[in-house]
Design a protein around this motif. Structure first.
Motif, PDB file in Angstrom:
ATOM      1  N   CYS A 159     -11.565   9.779   1.854  1.00 23.44           N
ATOM      2  CA  CYS A 159     -10.491   8.952   2.379  1.00 23.44           C
ATOM      3  C   CYS A 159     -10.960   8.368   3.710  1.00 23.44           C
ATOM      4  N   ALA A 160     -10.559   7.139   3.996  1.00 17.58           N
ATOM      5  CA  ALA A 160     -10.967   6.506   5.235  1.00 17.58           C
ATOM      6  C   ALA A 160      -9.816   5.694   5.816  1.00 17.58           C
ATOM      7  N   ALA A 161      -9.836   5.554   7.128  1.00 22.86           N
ATOM      8  CA  ALA A 161      -8.819   4.762   7.828  1.00 22.86           C
ATOM      9  C   ALA A 161      -9.511   3.832   8.809  1.00 22.86           C
ATOM     10  N   GLY A 162      -8.987   2.619   8.931  1.00 20.73           N
ATOM     11  CA  GLY A 162      -9.606   1.657   9.820  1.00 20.73           C
ATOM     12  C   GLY A 162      -8.618   0.654  10.364  1.00 20.73           C
ATOM     13  N   ARG A 163      -9.098  -0.173  11.263  1.00 17.73           N
ATOM     14  CA  ARG A 163      -8.267  -1.206  11.869  1.00 17.73           C
ATOM     15  C   ARG A 163      -8.565  -2.543  11.215  1.00 17.73           C
ATOM     16  N   ALA A 164      -7.897  -3.564  11.681  1.00 18.90           N
ATOM     17  CA  ALA A 164      -8.002  -4.884  11.070  1.00 18.90           C
ATOM     18  C   ALA A 164      -9.424  -5.422  11.117  1.00 18.90           C
ATOM     19  N   ALA A 165      -9.788  -6.125  10.096  1.00 27.28           N
ATOM     20  CA  ALA A 165     -11.089  -6.778  10.003  1.00 27.28           C
ATOM     21  C   ALA A 165     -10.935  -8.008   9.115  1.00 27.28           C
ATOM     22  N   VAL A 166     -11.877  -8.937   9.239  1.00 28.45           N
ATOM     23  CA  VAL A 166     -11.757 -10.169   8.469  1.00 28.45           C
ATOM     24  C   VAL A 166     -12.256 -10.005   7.043  1.00 28.45           C
ATOM     25  N   VAL A 167     -12.994  -8.938   6.794  1.00 24.38           N
ATOM     26  CA  VAL A 167     -13.541  -8.751   5.456  1.00 24.38           C
ATOM     27  C   VAL A 167     -12.623  -7.840   4.643  1.00 24.38           C
TER      28      VAL A 167
ATOM     29  N   ARG B 248      -5.584  -0.301   7.647  1.00 26.12           N
ATOM     30  CA  ARG B 248      -6.109  -0.227   6.298  1.00 26.12           C
ATOM     31  C   ARG B 248      -6.550   1.194   6.004  1.00 26.12           C
ATOM     32  N   MET B 249      -6.380   1.611   4.773  1.00 20.53           N
ATOM     33  CA  MET B 249      -6.870   2.907   4.331  1.00 20.53           C
ATOM     34  C   MET B 249      -7.498   2.731   2.959  1.00 20.53           C
ATOM     35  N   GLY B 250      -8.471   3.572   2.675  1.00 20.87           N
ATOM     36  CA  GLY B 250      -9.166   3.396   1.417  1.00 20.87           C
ATOM     37  C   GLY B 250      -9.738   4.675   0.880  1.00 20.87           C
ATOM     38  N   TRP B 251     -10.123   4.619  -0.366  1.00 20.36           N
ATOM     39  CA  TRP B 251     -10.836   5.701  -1.041  1.00 20.36           C
ATOM     40  C   TRP B 251     -12.231   5.205  -1.402  1.00 20.36           C
ATOM     41  N   PHE B 252     -13.203   6.006  -1.067  1.00 20.76           N
ATOM     42  CA  PHE B 252     -14.591   5.736  -1.388  1.00 20.76           C
ATOM     43  C   PHE B 252     -15.162   6.955  -2.100  1.00 20.76           C
ATOM     44  N   ARG B 253     -16.247   6.757  -2.792  1.00 19.66           N
ATOM     45  CA  ARG B 253     -16.866   7.888  -3.464  1.00 19.66           C
ATOM     46  C   ARG B 253     -18.378   7.773  -3.407  1.00 19.66           C
ATOM     47  N   ARG B 254     -19.001   8.944  -3.480  1.00 18.14           N
ATOM     48  CA  ARG B 254     -20.462   8.983  -3.530  1.00 18.14           C
ATOM     49  C   ARG B 254     -20.849   9.958  -4.623  1.00 18.14           C
ATOM     50  N   ALA B 255     -21.541   9.434  -5.620  1.00 17.85           N
ATOM     51  CA  ALA B 255     -22.054  10.262  -6.711  1.00 17.85           C
ATOM     52  C   ALA B 255     -23.477  10.689  -6.386  1.00 17.85           C
ATOM     53  N   PRO B 256     -23.939  11.780  -6.945  1.00 13.99           N
ATOM     54  CA  PRO B 256     -25.305  12.245  -6.676  1.00 13.99           C
ATOM     55  C   PRO B 256     -26.324  11.155  -6.973  1.00 13.99           C
ATOM     56  N   GLY B 257     -27.182  10.875  -5.998  1.00 11.46           N
ATOM     57  CA  GLY B 257     -28.235   9.902  -6.194  1.00 11.46           C
ATOM     58  C   GLY B 257     -27.797   8.459  -6.142  1.00 11.46           C
ATOM     59  N   LYS B 258     -26.534   8.218  -5.810  1.00  9.88           N
ATOM     60  CA  LYS B 258     -26.029   6.853  -5.768  1.00  9.88           C
ATOM     61  C   LYS B 258     -25.502   6.505  -4.380  1.00  9.88           C
ATOM     62  N   GLU B 259     -25.339   5.230  -4.122  1.00 10.46           N
ATOM     63  CA  GLU B 259     -24.795   4.781  -2.853  1.00 10.46           C
ATOM     64  C   GLU B 259     -23.275   4.950  -2.847  1.00 10.46           C
ATOM     65  N   ARG B 260     -22.735   4.999  -1.648  1.00 15.28           N
ATOM     66  CA  ARG B 260     -21.281   5.067  -1.505  1.00 15.28           C
ATOM     67  C   ARG B 260     -20.641   3.822  -2.121  1.00 15.28           C
ATOM     68  N   GLU B 261     -19.516   4.033  -2.770  1.00 13.63           N
ATOM     69  CA  GLU B 261     -18.847   2.963  -3.513  1.00 13.63           C
ATOM     70  C   GLU B 261     -17.389   2.883  -3.102  1.00 13.63           C
ATOM     71  N   GLY B 262     -16.908   1.681  -2.884  1.00 14.20           N
ATOM     72  CA  GLY B 262     -15.491   1.488  -2.590  1.00 14.20           C
ATOM     73  C   GLY B 262     -14.679   1.592  -3.872  1.00 14.20           C
ATOM     74  N   VAL B 263     -13.716   2.465  -3.903  1.00 12.44           N
ATOM     75  CA  VAL B 263     -12.905   2.680  -5.095  1.00 12.44           C
ATOM     76  C   VAL B 263     -11.630   1.849  -5.044  1.00 12.44           C
ATOM     77  N   ALA B 264     -10.877   2.023  -3.971  1.00 13.48           N
ATOM     78  CA  ALA B 264      -9.616   1.296  -3.811  1.00 13.48           C
ATOM     79  C   ALA B 264      -9.199   1.354  -2.353  1.00 13.48           C
ATOM     80  N   CYS B 265      -8.425   0.365  -1.932  1.00 14.55           N
ATOM     81  CA  CYS B 265      -7.956   0.361  -0.562  1.00 14.55           C
ATOM     82  C   CYS B 265      -6.607  -0.334  -0.476  1.00 14.55           C
ATOM     83  N   ILE B 266      -5.922  -0.094   0.638  1.00 16.11           N
ATOM     84  CA  ILE B 266      -4.579  -0.626   0.799  1.00 16.11           C
ATOM     85  C   ILE B 266      -4.393  -1.105   2.229  1.00 16.11           C
ATOM     86  N   TYR B 267      -3.726  -2.230   2.369  1.00 11.92           N
ATOM     87  CA  TYR B 267      -3.349  -2.727   3.674  1.00 11.92           C
ATOM     88  C   TYR B 267      -1.989  -2.136   3.988  1.00 11.92           C
ATOM     89  N   ARG B 268      -1.929  -1.334   5.031  1.00 11.19           N
ATOM     90  CA  ARG B 268      -0.779  -0.455   5.245  1.00 11.19           C
ATOM     91  C   ARG B 268       0.520  -1.216   5.487  1.00 11.19           C
TER      92      ARG B 268
END
Length: 125
Positions: A96-104, A33-53
């Motif tokens: 950008c982030a990369a990860g392995r399989a997960a149930v969530v 899996r790979m995804g895009w996340f973002r963090r705006a000033p003063g805000k928590e990290r947010e998941g933008v979009a992700c893809i199952y490779r």
């Protein structure tokens, strides 16, 4: 170990478009899996979009639906995020982030074990 390098961040006016890229190297083939996340000033990290490779299915956060498109070029080990109709509230550092399989869902940041250094996106009104 996977290394990720983002590019494409810039300053644009509201309504403009940008395409972010993320090139993976190292043991990238092990990432399911790979995804895009973002963090705006003063805000928590947010998941933008992700893809199952393997299958290419995608998931979008509410802020991205209808405006952003995530895609991949597996031959180039590159992940993209096409962002259209940008708004000032899209201003953030995008990771950008990369990860392995997960149930969530792949939008959960804690399912990723490799992160890029981030690229700044600034949208002015």
């Amino acid at each position: 170990q996977v290394q990720l390098v983002e590019s494409g961040g810039d300053s644009v006016r509201s309504g403009g478009s940008l395409r972010l890229s993320c090139t993976a190297s190292g043991e990238a083939s092990g990432s399911t899996r790979m995804g895009w996340f973002r963090r705006a000033p003063g805000k928590e990290r947010e998941g933008v979009a992700c893809i199952y490779r393997l299958g290419g299915s995608t998931v979008y956060g509410d802020s991205a639906k209808g405006r952003f498109t995530i895609s991949q070029d597996r031959a180039k080990n590159t992940l993209y995020l096409q962002m259209n109709a940008l708004k000032p509230e899209d201003t953030a550092i995008y990771y950008c982030a990369a990860g392995r399989a997960a149930v969530v869902s792949c939008l959960f940041a804690n399912t990723y074990n490799a992160w890029g250094q981030g690229t700044q996106v600034t949208v002015s009104s």
